[in-house]
Design a protein around this motif. Structure first.
Motif, short mmCIF file in Angstrom:
data_model
loop_
_atom_site.label_atom_id
_atom_site.label_comp_id
_atom_site.label_asym_id
_atom_site.label_seq_id
_atom_site.Cartn_x
_atom_site.Cartn_y
_atom_site.Cartn_z
N LEU A 198 48.93 46.95 28.15
CA LEU A 198 48.76 45.88 29.12
C LEU A 198 47.52 46.21 29.95
O LEU A 198 47.25 47.37 30.23
CB LEU A 198 49.97 45.79 30.05
N ALA A 199 46.81 45.16 30.34
CA ALA A 199 45.61 45.38 31.15
C ALA A 199 45.55 44.34 32.26
O ALA A 199 46.02 43.22 32.11
CB ALA A 199 44.35 45.29 30.29
N GLY A 200 44.97 44.74 33.38
CA GLY A 200 44.76 43.86 34.52
C GLY A 200 43.46 44.22 35.20
O GLY A 200 42.86 45.26 34.92
N ARG A 201 43.03 43.34 36.09
CA ARG A 201 41.74 43.56 36.73
C ARG A 201 41.81 43.09 38.19
O ARG A 201 42.48 42.12 38.52
CB ARG A 201 40.69 42.76 35.97
N PHE A 202 41.10 43.81 39.05
CA PHE A 202 40.98 43.42 40.46
C PHE A 202 39.61 43.82 40.96
O PHE A 202 38.90 44.59 40.31
CB PHE A 202 42.09 44.05 41.32
N ARG A 203 39.25 43.29 42.12
CA ARG A 203 37.95 43.58 42.73
C ARG A 203 38.17 44.43 43.98
O ARG A 203 39.01 44.10 44.82
CB ARG A 203 37.24 42.28 43.10
#
Length: 185
Positions: free
Chosen positions: A94-99
């Protein structure tokens, strides 16, 4: 000197040997949900890049949630809020992204993901710095050195001081010129 070195060496060796003999053994318990022993990469939240500057985008991934899993990420420690981890092309990942917000302060922050199916919690660390290998952040603000500016705090007083010095220099030059000519003072 030689007599005291031998007992000291013997004491150090005895303490080291005792430390080896009583060192605790560690056996990782098997994970009852996926069959993967705890402490492996599947229990970690991988953070890319592991070091970022404010404004960078960060990607996290994990295999801790198993096949067909989903997860919710939490980057509130660094001020980025919550985000979703979704399945990737890699099996069980699973992958996610944030700034990283521009207001983030340098330091090490714990990023957390919680699996929806098995409620497992996995963590990873993000280091926020002011500079990175890809770009640098320009400094902002001023430095309080106590020296002050060229004009000082009051420009009117500075101008009056410069005028007084100019009059004194002109008067001194006139007096020296009169003295050189022999006119006297």
């Amino acid at each position: 000197m030689r007599g005291s070195a031998r007992p000291l060496t013997g004491t150090v060796l005895a303490v080291a040997a005792a430390g080896v003999l009583v060192a605790p053994a560690y056996a990782a318990p098997a994970d009852h949900l996926s069959g993967i022993p705890a402490g492996t990469a599947a229990d970690a939240l991988e953070v890319y890049p592991s070091s970022a500057v404010p404004g960078d985008h960060v990607t996290v991934n994990t295999a801790a949630c198993g096949k067909d899993g989903s997860a919710t990420g939490d980057a509130t420690a660094v001020g980025a809020g919550r985000f979703t981890l979704v399945p990737t092309a890699h099996e069980e990942d699973l992958a996610g992204r944030f700034r990283v917000p521009p207001s983030a302060v340098p330091g090490t922050y714990e990023i957390v993901a919680r699996c929806a199916g098995n409620n497992r919690r996995v963590t990873g660390d993000l280091v926020v710095t002011l500079t990175s290998a890809t770009h640098q952040v320009a400094p902002r603000g001023s430095v309080k050195t106590g020296v002050g500016g060229a004009l000082g705090p009051d420009p009117v007083r500075t101008a009056a001081g410069v005028a007084a010095l100019a009059v004194a220099a002109a008067g001194g030059t006139w007096l020296l010129h009169r003295r050189a000519r022999g006119d006297g003072i």
